[in-house]
Design an enzyme around this catalytic site. Structure first.
Site, PDB file in Angstrom:
ATOM      1  N   PHE A  82       0.858  -1.105  -0.193  1.00  0.00           N
ATOM      2  CA  PHE A  82       0.090  -0.203   0.157  1.00  0.00           C
ATOM      3  C   PHE A  82       0.876   1.089   0.056  1.00  0.00           C
ATOM      4  O   PHE A  82       1.777   1.206   0.628  1.00  0.00           O
ATOM      5  CB  PHE A  82      -0.719  -0.062   1.168  1.00  0.00           C
ATOM      6  N   ASP A 142       6.785  -2.977   8.554  1.00  0.00           N
ATOM      7  CA  ASP A 142       5.615  -2.315   8.297  1.00  0.00           C
ATOM      8  C   ASP A 142       4.385  -3.539   8.492  1.00  0.00           C
ATOM      9  O   ASP A 142       4.174  -4.307   7.639  1.00  0.00           O
ATOM     10  CB  ASP A 142       5.455  -1.717   6.942  1.00  0.00           C
ATOM     11  N   HIS A 157      -0.548  -5.205   8.675  1.00  0.00           N
ATOM     12  CA  HIS A 157      -1.510  -6.313   8.060  1.00  0.00           C
ATOM     13  C   HIS A 157      -1.326  -7.236   9.102  1.00  0.00           C
ATOM     14  O   HIS A 157      -1.775  -8.525   9.120  1.00  0.00           O
ATOM     15  CB  HIS A 157      -1.023  -6.923   7.014  1.00  0.00           C
ATOM     16  N   GLN A 200      -6.771   1.275  10.861  1.00  0.00           N
ATOM     17  CA  GLN A 200      -7.899   1.886   9.939  1.00  0.00           C
ATOM     18  C   GLN A 200      -8.960   0.690   9.697  1.00  0.00           C
ATOM     19  O   GLN A 200      -8.719  -0.329  10.087  1.00  0.00           O
ATOM     20  CB  GLN A 200      -6.825   1.924   8.614  1.00  0.00           C
ATOM     21  N   LYS A 241      -8.514  -2.786   8.743  1.00  0.00           N
ATOM     22  CA  LYS A 241      -7.373  -3.596   9.327  1.00  0.00           C
ATOM     23  C   LYS A 241      -8.061  -4.729  10.355  1.00  0.00           C
ATOM     24  O   LYS A 241      -9.193  -4.731  10.742  1.00  0.00           O
ATOM     25  CB  LYS A 241      -6.557  -2.716   9.864  1.00  0.00           C
ATOM     26  N   ARG A 255       7.394  17.458  23.178  1.00  0.00           N
ATOM     27  CA  ARG A 255       7.308  17.674  24.508  1.00  0.00           C
ATOM     28  C   ARG A 255       7.174  16.346  25.469  1.00  0.00           C
ATOM     29  O   ARG A 255       6.657  15.341  24.980  1.00  0.00           O
ATOM     30  CB  ARG A 255       5.959  18.327  24.759  1.00  0.00           C
ATOM     31  N   TYR A 312       5.780  24.014  28.943  1.00  0.00           N
ATOM     32  CA  TYR A 312       6.056  24.274  27.373  1.00  0.00           C
ATOM     33  C   TYR A 312       7.495  24.257  26.971  1.00  0.00           C
ATOM     34  O   TYR A 312       7.975  25.101  26.141  1.00  0.00           O
ATOM     35  CB  TYR A 312       5.270  25.525  26.972  1.00  0.00           C
ATOM     36  N   ARG A 341      -0.944  11.930  18.548  1.00  0.00           N
ATOM     37  CA  ARG A 341      -1.508  11.275  19.766  1.00  0.00           C
ATOM     38  C   ARG A 341      -2.711  10.544  19.289  1.00  0.00           C
ATOM     39  O   ARG A 341      -3.751  11.242  18.478  1.00  0.00           O
ATOM     40  CB  ARG A 341      -1.748  12.217  20.736  1.00  0.00           C
TER      41      ARG A 341
HETATM   42  C1  LIG Z   1      -2.912   0.461   5.763  1.00  0.00           C
HETATM   43  C2  LIG Z   1      -1.739   0.473   5.473  1.00  0.00           C
HETATM   44  C3  LIG Z   1      -0.624   1.368   5.888  1.00  0.00           C
HETATM   45  C4  LIG Z   1      -1.291   2.763   6.431  1.00  0.00           C
HETATM   46  O1  LIG Z   1      -2.034   2.897   7.453  1.00  0.00           O
HETATM   47  P1  LIG Z   1      -3.211   3.720   7.689  1.00  0.00           P
HETATM   48  O2  LIG Z   1      -3.581   3.543   9.087  1.00  0.00           O
HETATM   49  O3  LIG Z   1      -4.244   3.614   6.800  1.00  0.00           O
HETATM   50  O4  LIG Z   1      -2.496   5.164   7.691  1.00  0.00           O
HETATM   51  C5  LIG Z   1       0.506   1.265   5.842  1.00  0.00           C
HETATM   52  N1  LIG Z   1       1.070   0.040   5.247  1.00  0.00           N
HETATM   53  C6  LIG Z   1       0.231  -0.812   4.862  1.00  0.00           C
HETATM   54  C7  LIG Z   1       0.855  -2.140   4.180  1.00  0.00           C
HETATM   55  C8  LIG Z   1      -1.075  -0.891   4.891  1.00  0.00           C
HETATM   56  O5  LIG Z   1      -1.829  -1.736   4.477  1.00  0.00           O
END
Ligand SMILES: *Cc1c(COP(=O)(O)O)cnc(C)c1O
Length: 378
Positions: free
Chosen positions: A62, A133, A136, A159, A162, A191, A198, A208
């Protein structure tokens, strides 16, 4: 909602979620953030990666994997995937390393972890970082070791599509306490946790997560194990059915993977077994049969963003790569032949799984019937 504490600064949900999520992935800590794209950006930033640094990643992913690299002003270096596992090819990674390479981002495609044995070795030899990453891969493991615990950091997405979701959301896990502190600092407008005056010390931003998201995710984490079990059973069933159908071949299992949470059913479609029916039309027909299917990701370097090097205004200098010259044949082939089906179908019953196979067979039957008729008529 009734607590009135909706912000991580005065609530407890985000911190509790971070503890539970990092323990679940055998890490020392987690930082919960706005989304998976921001999680990658924050991880790269906390590792000190920025302008001029090269970051290697698989061309089949992605787009966010590459967006994050661009957003920290570094240079995305796409490399090819393995034809069987659909994961980044360690040999392509080794071949792409230059004296500017600072990190590699393996993507654990559809929940199956990348070859971490080879990647950890390459990273050690070349003194580069690994950011997994794991968007998934909530709950995935490699030789019994959790996703996110093998690299310097692992990033997750929550997201809506997922495996766990709060609509949006993300997290970074790590076994490195110093890095976790930097992640917090950079994600909290520069911070520290205890600052009340601050005293912003670094250039950070606000990444966050809200208390609402964390509260939902804590409940989802409790269900994850049992859902992975159901998906696992059903994916065995689906595999047996696919083995009996000509022209569809599932992502192959890497035997060193000890747990795959099955983010999607990803398979290669061969139009020759469907009388030349295009992949895109096949996906439309699957959809009209009620199967939530989609075409696979476009290889990153083939998107208009990369073909046109349309990186302004964030990046105004040349990155030193013309993405029109990049060739990643296996990624490009999977982009044009790949089909994926959302993981929700793997939570169904045996009947639902058969409906996927039945839909494919129905389409195939009608395609070949067409060929037969043309033969009869001509
Ligand atoms: C969904 C996804 C992301 C990004 O995640 P978001 O929460 O949508 O920003 C990054 N890498 C892969 C492989 C993804 O499938």
């Amino acid at each position: 909602m009734k607590s009135g504490a909706w912000w991580r600064g005065n609530g407890e949900e985000v911190e509790e979620f971070e503890k539970e999520f990092s323990a679940y992935h055998s890490c020392s800590g987690a930082i919960a953030v706005t989304n998976g794209t921001n999680a990658l950006e924050l991880a790269l930033t906390a590792l000190g990666i920025g302008e001029g640094d090269e970051v290697i990643f698989p061309a089949f992913t992605f787009l966010s994997t590459a967006i994050a690299i661009l957003n920290v002003n570094a240079v995305p270096v796409p490399v090819d995937i393995d034809d069987m596992t659909f994961n980044i090819s360690p040999k392509s990674v080794a071949d792409a390393i230059s004296n500017r390479t600072r990190a590699v981002i393996p993507v654990h495609m559809s929940g199956q972890m990348a070859d971490m044995d080879a990647l950890v070795k390459i990273a050690k030899t070349n003194s580069i970082n690994i950011v997994e990453d794991a968007a998934h891969a909530q709950g995935a493991s490699w030789r019994g070791l959790s996703a996110g615990s093998l690299g310097d950091a692992g990033t997750f997405s929550f997201q809506a599509f997922k495996l766990m979701t709060a609509g949006e959301g993300g997290a970074i896990v790590s076994t490195d306490l110093d890095l976790l502190e930097k992640l917090f600092l950079h994600g909290n407008c520069g911070r520290s946790k205890t600052d009340r005056h601050y005293n912003h010390t670094v250039l950070g931003s606000n990444y966050r997560m809200s208390e609402f998201q964390a509260s939902i995710l804590r409940t989802q984490l409790k269900r994850l194990d049992s859902q992975i079990e159901v998906r696992n059973e059903n994916s065995h069933l689906l595999k047996r059915m696919f083995d009996g159908i000509d022209g569809v071949s599932l992502q192959e299992k890497d035997e060193r993977v000890t747990r795959n949470p099955h983010y999607m059913v990803l398979f290669r479609y061969n139009s020759l077994s469907f009388n030349g029916l295009s992949r895109d039309r096949f996906v439309e027909l699957l959809q009209s049969e009620g199967i939530p299917a989609s075409v696979a990701y476009k290889a990153v370097h083939k998107t208009p963003l990369f073909q046109d090097a349309n990186f302004e205004p964030r990046i105004r200098h040349s990155l030193g790569i013309d993405y029109r010259d990049v060739e990643c044949p296996s990624s490009e082939r999977l982009s044009s032949e790949g089909v994926w089906i959302h993981h929700s179908v793997l939570l169904g019953s045996e009947k639902h799984i058969s409906q996927i196979a039945d839909a494919i067979l129905k389409i195939q039957y009608h395609c070949n019937l067409g060929r037969h008729l043309v033969g009869v008529l001509s």
